[in-house]
Design a protein around this motif. Structure first.
Motif, mmCIF file in Angstrom:
data_model
loop_
_atom_site.group_PDB
_atom_site.id
_atom_site.type_symbol
_atom_site.label_atom_id
_atom_site.label_comp_id
_atom_site.label_asym_id
_atom_site.label_seq_id
_atom_site.Cartn_x
_atom_site.Cartn_y
_atom_site.Cartn_z
ATOM 1 N N VAL A 40 0.861 -1.183 0.000
ATOM 2 C CA VAL A 40 0.000 0.000 0.000
ATOM 3 C C VAL A 40 0.900 1.237 0.000
ATOM 4 O O VAL A 40 1.681 1.429 0.929
ATOM 5 C CB VAL A 40 -0.911 -0.012 1.243
ATOM 6 C CG1 VAL A 40 -1.717 1.259 1.309
ATOM 7 C CG2 VAL A 40 -1.823 -1.225 1.211
ATOM 8 N N GLY A 41 0.823 2.032 -1.051
ATOM 9 C CA GLY A 41 1.741 3.167 -1.170
ATOM 10 C C GLY A 41 1.075 4.521 -1.042
ATOM 11 O O GLY A 41 1.742 5.499 -0.721
ATOM 12 N N CYS A 42 -0.227 4.619 -1.357
ATOM 13 C CA CYS A 42 -0.833 5.960 -1.283
ATOM 14 C C CYS A 42 -2.234 5.934 -0.697
ATOM 15 O O CYS A 42 -2.719 6.944 -0.225
ATOM 16 C CB CYS A 42 -0.827 6.648 -2.645
ATOM 17 S SG CYS A 42 -2.009 5.979 -3.819
ATOM 18 N N GLU A 43 -2.898 4.804 -0.749
ATOM 19 C CA GLU A 43 -4.275 4.686 -0.244
ATOM 20 C C GLU A 43 -5.238 5.654 -0.909
ATOM 21 O O GLU A 43 -6.288 5.953 -0.357
ATOM 22 C CB GLU A 43 -4.327 4.829 1.297
ATOM 23 C CG GLU A 43 -3.550 3.731 2.003
ATOM 24 C CD GLU A 43 -3.514 3.900 3.510
ATOM 25 O OE1 GLU A 43 -4.484 3.516 4.149
ATOM 26 O OE2 GLU A 43 -2.510 4.417 4.040
ATOM 27 N N HIS A 44 -4.842 6.203 -2.072
ATOM 28 C CA HIS A 44 -5.849 6.949 -2.823
ATOM 29 C C HIS A 44 -5.784 6.661 -4.321
ATOM 30 O O HIS A 44 -6.170 7.494 -5.130
ATOM 31 C CB HIS A 44 -5.823 8.449 -2.497
ATOM 32 C CG HIS A 44 -4.490 9.116 -2.667
ATOM 33 N ND1 HIS A 44 -3.607 9.309 -1.629
ATOM 34 C CD2 HIS A 44 -3.892 9.653 -3.743
ATOM 35 C CE1 HIS A 44 -2.535 9.939 -2.063
ATOM 36 N NE2 HIS A 44 -2.676 10.154 -3.333
ATOM 37 N N CYS A 47 -0.729 5.423 -6.867
ATOM 38 C CA CYS A 47 0.613 4.849 -7.048
ATOM 39 C C CYS A 47 0.600 3.451 -7.636
ATOM 40 O O CYS A 47 1.586 3.018 -8.228
ATOM 41 C CB CYS A 47 1.389 4.878 -5.733
ATOM 42 S SG CYS A 47 0.992 3.536 -4.586
ATOM 43 N N ILE B 205 8.073 5.181 -2.372
ATOM 44 C CA ILE B 205 6.737 4.595 -2.547
ATOM 45 C C ILE B 205 6.249 3.936 -1.245
ATOM 46 O O ILE B 205 5.062 3.907 -0.965
ATOM 47 C CB ILE B 205 6.712 3.604 -3.738
ATOM 48 C CG1 ILE B 205 7.128 4.331 -5.026
ATOM 49 C CG2 ILE B 205 5.331 2.990 -3.925
ATOM 50 C CD1 ILE B 205 6.243 5.486 -5.441
ATOM 51 N N ASN B 207 5.581 4.387 2.456
ATOM 52 C CA ASN B 207 5.494 5.442 3.466
ATOM 53 C C ASN B 207 6.250 5.025 4.716
ATOM 54 O O ASN B 207 6.579 3.859 4.906
ATOM 55 C CB ASN B 207 4.027 5.703 3.818
ATOM 56 C CG ASN B 207 3.316 6.418 2.690
ATOM 57 O OD1 ASN B 207 3.799 7.427 2.191
ATOM 58 N ND2 ASN B 207 2.183 5.883 2.279
ATOM 59 N N ARG B 289 -0.034 8.406 2.838
ATOM 60 C CA ARG B 289 0.652 9.296 1.898
ATOM 61 C C ARG B 289 0.491 10.758 2.279
ATOM 62 O O ARG B 289 1.412 11.560 2.099
ATOM 63 C CB ARG B 289 0.151 9.029 0.472
ATOM 64 C CG ARG B 289 0.858 9.816 -0.607
ATOM 65 C CD ARG B 289 2.373 9.629 -0.590
ATOM 66 N NE ARG B 289 2.789 8.260 -0.831
ATOM 67 C CZ ARG B 289 4.071 7.870 -0.797
ATOM 68 N NH1 ARG B 289 5.051 8.723 -0.554
ATOM 69 N NH2 ARG B 289 4.363 6.594 -0.992
ATOM 70 N N PHE B 715 -1.006 12.429 -4.194
ATOM 71 C CA PHE B 715 -0.260 12.162 -5.429
ATOM 72 C C PHE B 715 -0.996 12.666 -6.673
ATOM 73 O O PHE B 715 -0.480 12.583 -7.780
ATOM 74 C CB PHE B 715 0.020 10.662 -5.559
ATOM 75 C CG PHE B 715 1.332 10.232 -4.946
ATOM 76 C CD1 PHE B 715 2.318 11.154 -4.628
ATOM 77 C CD2 PHE B 715 1.601 8.890 -4.731
ATOM 78 C CE1 PHE B 715 3.528 10.749 -4.087
ATOM 79 C CE2 PHE B 715 2.812 8.478 -4.195
ATOM 80 C CZ PHE B 715 3.780 9.404 -3.868
#
Lengths: 160, 793
Positions: A40-44, A47, B205, B207, B289, B715
């Protein structure tokens, strides 16, 4: 909070669980099933690190609720090869040094698998466009494109 | 590259292990989802922290109401500054620099907040969902304080961010050589401008994520975390919690990229440790993020007024620069706020021969996230400014920019060369990098094609950038100016255990660089075993007695040097043991591929047999000999000064006249990274660095409004380049061994990011050279270009 019964197949294995309606598929895979290969890198949803195959199509597991997957078939990176027996796409990633820290890699592999199954990938532009929903901060994408190009060229038998 | 094949041997030279394209041992686990990143770790009984963070840039905290949050489902406790300060001793980033003012390190905000995203309260609950639910119920009453976001206004000290400092000027420094004013006044030609490179963030990438476990029985604390610097963190936490090193361990498991973002001490690290001790349960924080974009250290953000004087032949005469560095809210531990801006002025003269130089820098605190180390540190900015000045000078002289560089780059016979700021460049291929880059790019041909394209009205540009940097820095120089912590040594311990296995332990922490593979290559080559025979332990403060970690392009040089020294010492012990077992003179013992043999005979013994004889077959080596032997060796390597790494980049871009988007069409780099351990990994480092540099040039920008409110919290708003924005990158390596380091290695992890912003900026300026436009601000986003090209609209 209320929990809902769901049943789904992950990498060929059937799972029955009770989950909160708000539980994300990414958390369900990582926390409830222990499949921590999905990152999980951005949760939106930008990514792409959390990409899995949901009934054969690439999907963001961080934007998908587990309850949406009732009855579905999910494929994660753990469903490809194993350390001693890599999938051809994983072999190609290794040969081409298409990963560094490895954090985006599971998402890259699942997206690439989807692209390889659906598109000709005849040009680098097409490969790059297909990958544009997956961010990598380490490789500059050069070797990821190289790895996918080679796998696409060798396609014909079975890459899925 | 010459390999150490003994002279006079009849057999063909064996390809070396160092220098080979060895496949990475990290890959099978990372490719199959079997890696172990911090958030993958499960600890029995773990609870989760969520932070209530400031949504104000600058405000006094009038009150914090935690009552509702405390009553929320699953909550174990809600904690504020007093709870943490009761158990965590204060720590500050100190410096030997005279004009420096340390700011406090603040785990949870004490009385006021200084940037959006600053942690104010920590909520612990049974899981992350519940912790985040409850954190939203913490109510903070803020009294607004005046805006403190603009760096130039902050220099006037009308509004103070840190009242006790008495000023916002956190650090200042000046470098000077020669009579710059007189030379500037007499010079025939001068170019000057005000440059700005906007704030950027590393955006790994993965977090940040931390898991603290406290063993109450042993009174021992273990922190697993996303860090590049486990040893440095261990030492800081030992001070904060007054714990000895044997009861405090910091482990960096698999880490998903760092780029400097994971190289400093963070409030969240202190908070999870303090709460694990208080609650007696493992405490985990998994950042998201938005937290990364608001509360991870950021970079760049400098305003540079710079001026270059030169004569009619294009010889550079004098350089002058005045830098304002917006360092954000705190002087980051341990690097200090001087890290980025001071290095802008120390590296500004670049690889050029410039007799007279004056560089002045002021680091000013503003109400934004703290800046810290980011890939390239200072040099992406200094290179952008210097290389723009070079191209502006070339245009003034009507000279090809490549030719102007040839005239001014330090030549081979001039090394060692001392720059105007006092940096000494050891022998490196400054001119060679330029020549090789031009050749591989096909410079003359591409210029002709550019001219033809421009005839047809297309906006095509070519930009060159050359730079030099110091890497593998030893104990004589601090990795951060004035920082009183030793960053100049690394330690290795290599041992052969009773199964004959070789394990090499280091304090450095790989987070994508493939150091498990490259260090195994170095150990294997020096010891005389196969790469697969060598196990590597790293990223663990318990692995060696002292280490700081992986940053500043140091790990191959420093850990590689320590590996070399300890492998050589261990090999000597193996030879001694083998001389007893094989009844031969030590000078006749050879070791290759893990087999020890007597030269010219078929007598041999495997390492496994040797270890068994040494450790368990007690009669094979006499007691006295055994006690004087040790199949373990440790060594600490100190390069003392460090070494030079240099490169030239060329970018070709085309600007879309409708969208003002810039497409990078071609990219070539030639760099002198010294002796190469693994060319595959070196290529990868260059590619990734260049991509980050292209991002810095064209896309990536942390944006705040005038009050300091962050406008790029996702992002979607903070644009990281995707595969569609990055071209194929051609990287050439000069492979000239450094004269200054053991093994001849030079550091090369950052160079791509140093050269690319300047090369792309010069290419964009070149594409627009028919217009009266200055490219003096990065990133050149489509919006910025549009405003430059169409100021009428």
């Amino acid at each position: 909070m209320e929990r809902i019964d769901i049943g789904l197949t992950v990498n060929g294995v059937r799972h029955e669980r009770q989950v909160e309606p708000r539980r994300l598929l990414s958390d369900f895979l990582r926390e409830d099933l222990g499949l921590t290969g999905t990152h999980v890198g951005c949760e939106h949803g930008v990514c792409g690190a959390c990409t899995v195959l949901l009934d054969g199509d690439s999907a963001r597991s961080c934007l998908t609720f587990a309850v949406q997957c009732d009855g579905a078939s999910v494929r994660t990176v753990e469903g490809l090869g194993a350390p001693g027996a890599l999938h051809p796409l994983q072999e190609s990633f290794r040969r081409h040094h298409a990963l560094q820290c490895g954090f985006c890699t599971p998402g890259m592999l699942m997206t690439a698998l989807d692209l390889l199954a659906k598109y000709p990938l005849a040009t680098d532009d097409e490969i790059r466009e297909g990958l544009s929903g997956n961010l990598c901060r380490c490789t500059g994408y050069v070797n990821i494109v190289n790895a996918i190009r080679e796998t696409a060229a060798a396609r014909g038998d079975d890459t899925g | 590259m010459s390999k150490n094949t003994p002279a006079g041997m009849a057999e063909a030279p064996r390809p070396g292990i160092v220098g080979a394209r060895v496949q990475r041992r990290e890959d099978p686990r990372l490719l199959t989802g079997r890696g172990s990143y911090t958030d993958d770790r499960k600890a029995a009984g773990a609870v989760h922290v969520a932070f209530c963070r400031s949504d104000r840039a600058h405000a006094r905290i009038a009150g914090i109401d935690i009552a509702e949050a405390q009553q929320a489902p699953g909550v174990l406790g809600v904690f504020t500054a007093a709870d943490i300060d009761a158990v965590a001793r204060p720590i500050r980033a100190t410096s030997n620099m005279p004009d420096y003012r340390a700011t406090e390190f603040v785990p949870l905000a004490r009385g006021k907040v200084r940037h959006v995203g600053e942690p104010v309260a920590a909520v612990v609950a049974e899981n992350r969902y519940l912790a985040e639910d409850a954190a939203a119920l913490v109510s903070v009453d803020y009294d607004p304080l005046p805006d403190a976001a603009d760096p130039e206004a902050a220099l006037e000290d009308r509004v103070l961010l840190h009242e006790e400092a008495g000023t916002n000027l956190i650090a200042a420094r000046e470098f000077a050589r020669g009579d710059v004013d007189a030379v500037m006044a007499d010079a025939a030609l001068v170019v000057e401008d005000r440059f700005r490179i906007r704030r950027k963030t590393p955006a790994a990438i993965e977090n940040r994520c931390y898991l603290a476990e406290f063993d109450a029985g042993r009174q021992a604390l273990t922190l697993h975390g996303t860090t590049q610097v486990p040893g440095l963190l261990r030492d800081a936490l030992a001070e904060i919690f007054d714990l000895p090193g044997h009861r405090l361990r910091v482990v960096a498991p698999d880490v998903g990229g760092g780029f400097g973002a994971k190289a400093s001490l963070y409030p969240e690290e202190v908070v999870v440790c303090a709460l694990a001790m208080r609650l007696g349960r493992p405490v985990k924080w998994t950042g998201d993020r938005m937290e990364d974009l608001t509360a991870t250290s950021q970079a760049f953000d400098e305003i540079v007024r710079a001026k270059l004087a030169f004569d009619a032949d294009g010889r550079f005469l004098a350089l002058e620069a005045d830098v304002i560095g917006d360092i954000g809210a705190y002087s980051i531990y341990p690097w200090t706020a001087s890290l980025e801006p001071v290095q802008v002025v120390s590296f500004l003269p670049g690889p050029y021969r410039i007799a007279n130089y004056r560089g002045r820098v002021r680091a000013v605190a503003t109400s934004k996230a703290p800046t810290g180390p980011y890939r390239g540190v200072g040099r992406p900015v200094s290179t952008f400014v210097m290389e723009r000045l070079v191209d502006m000078a070339a245009r003034r002289l009507d000279m090809d920019p490549a030719e102007l560089r040839v005239r001014n780059l330090v030549r081979d016979e001039e090394f060692p060369y001392k720059s105007g700021s006092g940096i000494v460049w050891d022998r490196a291929g400054f001119q060679d990098c330029l020549r090789v880059t031009l050749d591989r790019f096909g410079y003359a041909e591409r210029r002709a094609e550019q001219a033809a394209a421009r005839e047809r009205g297309r906006l095509v540009g070519i930009g060159i950038a050359s730079y030099a940097e110091l890497t593998g820095i030893g104990s004589r120089i601090s990795a951060a100016p004035g920082m009183p912590i030793n960053t100049g040594t690394e330690r290795a311990t290599i041992e052969i255990d009773s199964t004959g296995a070789v394990t090499a332990a280091f304090g450095i922490a790989s987070h994508g660089q493939g150091l498990e593979t490259t260090l195994a290559q170095i150990v294997a080559e020096e010891l005389g075993v196969r790469v697969e025979d060598v196990g590597i332990v790293h990223g663990d403060s318990a692995a060696v007695a002292h280490s700081t970690g992986t940053y500043a392009s140091r790990s191959t040089v420093l850990a590689g040097g320590a590996a070399t020294l300890s492998a050589r010492s261990l090999r000597a012990q193996v030879v001694k043991a083998a001389s007893h077992l094989l009844e031969a003179a030590e000078t006749d013992i050879e070791m290759r591929d893990g087999v020890v043999s007597v030269a010219g005979t078929d007598a041999s013994i495997t390492l496994r047999e040797l270890a068994r004889a040494f450790y368990t077959e007690m009669r094979r080596i006499p007691k006295e000999a055994r006690e004087s032997l040790d199949l373990s060796a440790s060594a600490t390597y100190d390069p003392f000064f460090g070494t030079t790494t240099a490169a030239t980049h060329i970018a070709e871009v085309e600007i879309d006249p409708q969208t003002f988007g810039v497409a990078v069409r071609r990219y070539v780099v030639a760099e002198d990274c010294g002796r190469i351990v693994n060319p595959m990994i070196v290529d990868g480092q260059v590619h990734g660095g260049v991509a980050q540099g292209i991002g810095a040039a064209l896309l990536e920008e942390v944006v705040h409004d005038d009050s300091g409110q962050l406008l790029t919290g996702s992002f979607v708003d903070y644009v990281v380049p995707s595969a569609a924005e990055i071209p194929d990158i051609d990287a050439a390596h000069l492979d000239t061994e450094s004269p200054s380091t053991l093994g001849g290695y030079r550091g090369m992890g950052e160079g791509g990011t140093i050269g690319a912003p300047a090369a792309v900026a010069n290419a964009v300026a070149d594409a627009l050279s028919g217009m009266d436009i200055q490219i003096n601000e990065l990133p050149v986003t489509p919006e910025r270009l549009f405003r430059l090209i169409r100021p009428d609209l």
